[in-house]
Design a protein around this motif. Sequence first.
Motif, PDB file in Angstrom:
ATOM      1  N   UNK A   7     -10.618  28.724  15.195  1.00  0.00           N
ATOM      2  CA  UNK A   7     -11.794  29.059  16.005  1.00  0.00           C
ATOM      3  C   UNK A   7     -12.698  30.045  15.283  1.00  0.00           C
ATOM      4  N   UNK A   8     -12.118  31.078  14.688  1.00  0.00           N
ATOM      5  CA  UNK A   8     -12.948  32.073  14.017  1.00  0.00           C
ATOM      6  C   UNK A   8     -13.641  31.487  12.792  1.00  0.00           C
ATOM      7  N   UNK A   9     -12.926  30.666  12.034  1.00  0.00           N
ATOM      8  CA  UNK A   9     -13.551  30.052  10.859  1.00  0.00           C
ATOM      9  C   UNK A   9     -14.675  29.104  11.273  1.00  0.00           C
ATOM     10  N   UNK A  10     -14.468  28.364  12.352  1.00  0.00           N
ATOM     11  CA  UNK A  10     -15.479  27.398  12.798  1.00  0.00           C
ATOM     12  C   UNK A  10     -16.686  28.089  13.427  1.00  0.00           C
ATOM     13  N   UNK A  11     -16.439  28.957  14.400  1.00  0.00           N
ATOM     14  CA  UNK A  11     -17.540  29.509  15.189  1.00  0.00           C
ATOM     15  C   UNK A  11     -18.167  30.757  14.574  1.00  0.00           C
ATOM     16  N   UNK A  12     -17.362  31.599  13.949  1.00  0.00           N
ATOM     17  CA  UNK A  12     -17.919  32.816  13.358  1.00  0.00           C
ATOM     18  C   UNK A  12     -18.202  32.644  11.872  1.00  0.00           C
ATOM     19  N   UNK A  13     -17.395  31.838  11.206  1.00  0.00           N
ATOM     20  CA  UNK A  13     -17.569  31.638   9.772  1.00  0.00           C
ATOM     21  C   UNK A  13     -18.474  30.479   9.417  1.00  0.00           C
ATOM     22  N   UNK A  14     -18.759  29.602  10.403  1.00  0.00           N
ATOM     23  CA  UNK A  14     -19.647  28.482  10.159  1.00  0.00           C
ATOM     24  C   UNK A  14     -19.050  27.364   9.320  1.00  0.00           C
ATOM     25  N   UNK A  15     -17.730  27.341   9.185  1.00  0.00           N
ATOM     26  CA  UNK A  15     -17.078  26.276   8.409  1.00  0.00           C
ATOM     27  C   UNK A  15     -17.111  24.962   9.197  1.00  0.00           C
ATOM     28  N   UNK A  16     -16.985  23.858   8.478  1.00  0.00           N
ATOM     29  CA  UNK A  16     -16.891  22.563   9.150  1.00  0.00           C
ATOM     30  C   UNK A  16     -15.543  22.488   9.877  1.00  0.00           C
ATOM     31  N   UNK A  17     -15.451  21.573  10.826  1.00  0.00           N
ATOM     32  CA  UNK A  17     -14.185  21.439  11.557  1.00  0.00           C
ATOM     33  C   UNK A  17     -13.034  21.119  10.608  1.00  0.00           C
ATOM     34  N   UNK A  18     -13.280  20.251   9.639  1.00  0.00           N
ATOM     35  CA  UNK A  18     -12.234  19.855   8.702  1.00  0.00           C
ATOM     36  C   UNK A  18     -11.734  21.063   7.905  1.00  0.00           C
ATOM     37  N   UNK A  19     -12.667  21.830   7.353  1.00  0.00           N
ATOM     38  CA  UNK A  19     -12.287  22.992   6.556  1.00  0.00           C
ATOM     39  C   UNK A  19     -11.612  24.051   7.431  1.00  0.00           C
ATOM     40  N   UNK A  20     -12.143  24.250   8.634  1.00  0.00           N
ATOM     41  CA  UNK A  20     -11.544  25.239   9.541  1.00  0.00           C
ATOM     42  C   UNK A  20     -10.112  24.844   9.896  1.00  0.00           C
ATOM     43  N   UNK A  21      -9.868  23.570  10.145  1.00  0.00           N
ATOM     44  CA  UNK A  21      -8.504  23.114  10.470  1.00  0.00           C
ATOM     45  C   UNK A  21      -7.563  23.254   9.282  1.00  0.00           C
ATOM     46  N   UNK A  22      -8.034  22.864   8.111  1.00  0.00           N
ATOM     47  CA  UNK A  22      -7.187  22.971   6.916  1.00  0.00           C
ATOM     48  C   UNK A  22      -6.829  24.431   6.647  1.00  0.00           C
ATOM     49  N   UNK A  23      -7.833  25.304   6.674  1.00  0.00           N
ATOM     50  CA  UNK A  23      -7.578  26.725   6.426  1.00  0.00           C
ATOM     51  C   UNK A  23      -6.767  27.356   7.553  1.00  0.00           C
ATOM     52  N   UNK A  24      -6.986  26.902   8.795  1.00  0.00           N
ATOM     53  CA  UNK A  24      -6.217  27.418   9.919  1.00  0.00           C
ATOM     54  C   UNK A  24      -4.742  27.083   9.801  1.00  0.00           C
ATOM     55  N   UNK A  25      -4.439  25.830   9.448  1.00  0.00           N
ATOM     56  CA  UNK A  25      -3.038  25.416   9.270  1.00  0.00           C
ATOM     57  C   UNK A  25      -2.416  26.164   8.097  1.00  0.00           C
ATOM     58  N   UNK A  26      -3.117  26.189   6.961  1.00  0.00           N
ATOM     59  CA  UNK A  26      -2.588  26.877   5.778  1.00  0.00           C
ATOM     60  C   UNK A  26      -2.399  28.366   6.051  1.00  0.00           C
ATOM     61  N   UNK A  27      -3.350  28.980   6.722  1.00  0.00           N
ATOM     62  CA  UNK A  27      -3.254  30.398   7.028  1.00  0.00           C
ATOM     63  C   UNK A  27      -2.115  30.713   7.984  1.00  0.00           C
ATOM     64  N   UNK A  28      -1.948  29.897   9.017  1.00  0.00           N
ATOM     65  CA  UNK A  28      -0.879  30.130   9.988  1.00  0.00           C
ATOM     66  C   UNK A  28       0.489  29.998   9.315  1.00  0.00           C
ATOM     67  N   UNK A  29       0.654  28.989   8.478  1.00  0.00           N
ATOM     68  CA  UNK A  29       1.938  28.813   7.785  1.00  0.00           C
ATOM     69  C   UNK A  29       2.164  29.946   6.784  1.00  0.00           C
ATOM     70  N   UNK A  30       1.121  30.324   6.042  1.00  0.00           N
ATOM     71  CA  UNK A  30       1.265  31.418   5.079  1.00  0.00           C
ATOM     72  C   UNK A  30       1.618  32.730   5.790  1.00  0.00           C
TER      73      UNK A  30
END
Length: 170
Positions: free
Chosen positions: A123-146
């Motif tokens: 949510x933060x990457x998409x709405x505050x960071x302006x990332x595309x949904x695809x990039x926000x999801x990829x980074x969200x999954x990678x970030x949560x696992x990391x």
Amino acid sequence: MTPSSSAETAAGRRRSTSPLRAVLLRRLAPVVLLVVGIAALSQARDMGLGELTAPGPGLWPFIVAGLLTATAAVLLVVDPAEDYEPWTAGTARIVAGLVGLALFIVLFQTLGFVVPTLLMLTAWLRFFGGESWRMALVLGVAGAIALHLIFVVALGVPFPAGPVDQLLGG
């Protein structure tokens, strides 16, 4: 006075706020901080303060909440309201971020670490960071696992375990 100028004057009066209302709106931030600080003091006290030689889980939150409450009280008395930024549309983004953090805390307690972290990062990457949904999801999954690997696996921080946390070995 032309009809268009009188309409502009009337519209200008509607948009402007009274001086008292402007001061009250600018004082809203320290009042909110004061209320949050008092609520945090109460919550920290309920967690148990312990003693200085054997601190309870609420001691540090109580100290921080005390500092927040004292600072808010000083701001209400000492700081002139004109020093504060006016409330704008950008303020809604800040409020949305705080609501997101509150939702994260609630979900964290019920669903564990991974799912709320994934949702929050996305949510933060998409709405505050302006990332595309695809990039926000990829980074969200990678970030949560990391973050799960760092905090839960490597550092052994005891978080509430949710369904996905148990699958990941947390």
